[in-house]
Design a protein around this motif. Sequence first.
Motif, PDB file in Angstrom:
ATOM      1  N   GLN A  82       0.828  -1.201   0.000  1.00  0.00           N
ATOM      2  CA  GLN A  82       0.000   0.000   0.000  1.00  0.00           C
ATOM      3  C   GLN A  82       0.862   1.250   0.000  1.00  0.00           C
ATOM      4  O   GLN A  82       0.604   2.206  -0.727  1.00  0.00           O
ATOM      5  CB  GLN A  82      -0.911   0.012   1.227  1.00  0.00           C
ATOM      6  CG  GLN A  82      -2.171  -0.821   1.046  1.00  0.00           C
ATOM      7  CD  GLN A  82      -3.148  -0.637   2.199  1.00  0.00           C
ATOM      8  OE1 GLN A  82      -2.754  -0.328   3.319  1.00  0.00           O
ATOM      9  NE2 GLN A  82      -4.416  -0.843   1.917  1.00  0.00           N
ATOM     10  N   ARG A 112      -4.602  -0.578  -3.572  1.00  0.00           N
ATOM     11  CA  ARG A 112      -5.525   0.481  -3.188  1.00  0.00           C
ATOM     12  C   ARG A 112      -5.523   0.652  -1.677  1.00  0.00           C
ATOM     13  O   ARG A 112      -5.358  -0.300  -0.932  1.00  0.00           O
ATOM     14  CB  ARG A 112      -6.939   0.137  -3.661  1.00  0.00           C
ATOM     15  CG  ARG A 112      -7.121   0.303  -5.133  1.00  0.00           C
ATOM     16  CD  ARG A 112      -8.416  -0.341  -5.611  1.00  0.00           C
ATOM     17  NE  ARG A 112      -9.582   0.228  -4.984  1.00  0.00           N
ATOM     18  CZ  ARG A 112     -10.829  -0.212  -5.195  1.00  0.00           C
ATOM     19  NH1 ARG A 112     -11.030  -1.245  -6.016  1.00  0.00           N
ATOM     20  NH2 ARG A 112     -11.851   0.351  -4.613  1.00  0.00           N
ATOM     21  N   GLN A 113      -5.693   1.892  -1.241  1.00  0.00           N
ATOM     22  CA  GLN A 113      -5.664   2.151   0.188  1.00  0.00           C
ATOM     23  C   GLN A 113      -7.066   2.209   0.769  1.00  0.00           C
ATOM     24  O   GLN A 113      -7.246   2.273   1.990  1.00  0.00           O
ATOM     25  CB  GLN A 113      -4.958   3.480   0.463  1.00  0.00           C
ATOM     26  CG  GLN A 113      -3.629   3.589  -0.247  1.00  0.00           C
ATOM     27  CD  GLN A 113      -2.544   4.147   0.646  1.00  0.00           C
ATOM     28  OE1 GLN A 113      -2.786   4.461   1.805  1.00  0.00           O
ATOM     29  NE2 GLN A 113      -1.339   4.259   0.122  1.00  0.00           N
ATOM     30  N   ASP A 114      -8.069   2.225  -0.118  1.00  0.00           N
ATOM     31  CA  ASP A 114      -9.439   2.354   0.373  1.00  0.00           C
ATOM     32  C   ASP A 114     -10.082   0.987   0.627  1.00  0.00           C
ATOM     33  O   ASP A 114     -11.290   0.855   0.696  1.00  0.00           O
ATOM     34  CB  ASP A 114     -10.284   3.130  -0.639  1.00  0.00           C
ATOM     35  CG  ASP A 114     -10.258   2.486  -2.016  1.00  0.00           C
ATOM     36  OD1 ASP A 114      -9.341   1.676  -2.279  1.00  0.00           O
ATOM     37  OD2 ASP A 114     -11.156   2.766  -2.822  1.00  0.00           O
ATOM     38  N   ILE A 115      -9.258  -0.049   0.735  1.00  0.00           N
ATOM     39  CA  ILE A 115      -9.792  -1.377   1.041  1.00  0.00           C
ATOM     40  C   ILE A 115      -9.144  -1.869   2.319  1.00  0.00           C
ATOM     41  O   ILE A 115      -7.932  -1.749   2.487  1.00  0.00           O
ATOM     42  CB  ILE A 115      -9.480  -2.373  -0.100  1.00  0.00           C
ATOM     43  CG1 ILE A 115     -10.050  -1.857  -1.418  1.00  0.00           C
ATOM     44  CG2 ILE A 115     -10.043  -3.740   0.216  1.00  0.00           C
ATOM     45  CD1 ILE A 115      -9.770  -2.764  -2.591  1.00  0.00           C
ATOM     46  N   GLU A 116      -9.959  -2.402   3.193  1.00  0.00           N
ATOM     47  CA  GLU A 116      -9.410  -2.988   4.417  1.00  0.00           C
ATOM     48  C   GLU A 116      -8.447  -4.120   4.072  1.00  0.00           C
ATOM     49  O   GLU A 116      -8.712  -4.900   3.153  1.00  0.00           O
ATOM     50  CB  GLU A 116     -10.523  -3.620   5.246  1.00  0.00           C
ATOM     51  CG  GLU A 116     -11.347  -2.672   6.071  1.00  0.00           C
ATOM     52  CD  GLU A 116     -12.399  -3.500   6.811  1.00  0.00           C
ATOM     53  OE1 GLU A 116     -12.095  -4.010   7.897  1.00  0.00           O
ATOM     54  OE2 GLU A 116     -13.505  -3.654   6.253  1.00  0.00           O
ATOM     55  N   GLN A 135     -14.935  -5.118  -6.030  1.00  0.00           N
ATOM     56  CA  GLN A 135     -13.465  -5.057  -5.984  1.00  0.00           C
ATOM     57  C   GLN A 135     -12.842  -5.923  -7.077  1.00  0.00           C
ATOM     58  O   GLN A 135     -11.869  -5.543  -7.716  1.00  0.00           O
ATOM     59  CB  GLN A 135     -12.955  -5.520  -4.619  1.00  0.00           C
ATOM     60  CG  GLN A 135     -13.208  -4.499  -3.532  1.00  0.00           C
ATOM     61  CD  GLN A 135     -12.806  -5.017  -2.163  1.00  0.00           C
ATOM     62  OE1 GLN A 135     -12.277  -6.119  -2.042  1.00  0.00           O
ATOM     63  NE2 GLN A 135     -13.058  -4.217  -1.146  1.00  0.00           N
TER      64      GLN A 135
END
Lengths: 207, 207
Positions: A143, A149-153, B193
């Motif tokens: 990340q 992507r940073q918007d996914i846990e 996703q």
Amino acid sequence: MAGLREQKKQETKAAIMDAAITLFGERGYENTSIAALARAAGVGKGTIYSYFSSKSDILLAFSEEELACLHLELQQKIPVNALLEEKLLLIFMYEFRYITKNKEFGRTLMREMIFPKALAREKSQEIEEQFIQLFVLIFKEAQEKGQLRQDIELTMTCGHFYALYLMALSAWYSGRLLSEEDVRNALQVMFSQALVGLKPKSEIEKS
Amino acid sequence: MAGLREQKKQETKAAIMDAAITLFGERGYENTSIAALARAAGVGKGTIYSYFSSKSDILLAFSEEELACLHLELQQKIPVNALLEEKLLLIFMYEFRYITKNKEFGRTLMREMIFPKALAREKSQEIEEQFIQLFVLIFKEAQEKGQLRQDIELTMTCGHFYALYLMALSAWYSGRLLSEEDVRNALQVMFSQALVGLKPKSEIEKS
DNA sequence: AATGAAAAATGACTACGGTCAAGTTTTGCT
DNA sequence: AGCAAAACTTGACCGTAGTCATTTTTCATT
């Protein structure tokens, strides 16, 4: 005398685990009866059931130990500067090789891990948790480097890749993938698809 | 008289299947013993094993019939003009509801489907094949509409979504997802996703 | 119709996972 | 030390999946 009882319990449990490691290793899980396990551990059959809730519970305990070793070993083998995809492939193929070293054993373990009975839930989750820890660092790093992507846990991302690994493993058990190489290739393809997405690029840009 | 023997065999097999449908339906898979099944079918215990290779083989045969019905029903319920993601969600949630109507039953079935024993391989593959057929049309259509990449084999795409479904199902069995709604939400998130990809957009453009 | 070979059905039997009432050991208390 | 309660151990016992030698049924041939 405080602790005599506790100490004996530890010893008994260790004796059972040792017997499990020996016998499962020698003849495999399916071919080891509880009676044989009890004999090898030098305890009665009933005693085993006051330490483990079922035969598969013993398998899980056994695997937890073995996998802890494996993961430790693995953590040192991951090259720091490799691509994300390479790292993932390395981890999953390592895992695959361990699981499928003994086919019956692996099948029983995976069945219990993925579709656990109520009694075995806790242990199967612990093993999974342990496995997930392997990925956290790798994903965080990716990340930061802007490769993920940073918007996914992270747990979601983990789950996504683990799902694909499961699929490949299942395909191997079903005979649709035959060799280790087949599995590696399938994983490689699926991973890059997961990263880039299944939509055409033109569509992605719209969103 | 040609075929008397063959005819009787068909009848016997049908009697066993009928008994299975009745008893599995009434008391579930785990609570139905082979002896009871034999009694209900009016045959000896041994006879069952000359028609099916194991208890789980009967489960698979039973499920093949039931699922064929379900999939037929489902095929008519898919709205033609819905989004790809909506269609997928509809299908998988339908499947999920069926599988988990009886928890034990569903677990045993999935264990056998995903990690089949050598003996049950063939039947588990047939069921899977049947399931995949549901998707082919949908995916072809989506490809034509430009909602899916065309450079990926359909079976791969199928596998990708199926993997995510499996993950969700497993999470439900492990107690990490608790309600049907949780499962639906998880699927929805994972599907989008998968479509868009796990890499940041900027990275995708480079490749 | 009689006969013997081939196919199919049978249920007593085996081995196993799991239970539980009875027996044994440990512990805290006087 | 003596004792009773609590914790732990045990193996005979239960129900079940799966096997196999034996018996029953079918079929082709005379």
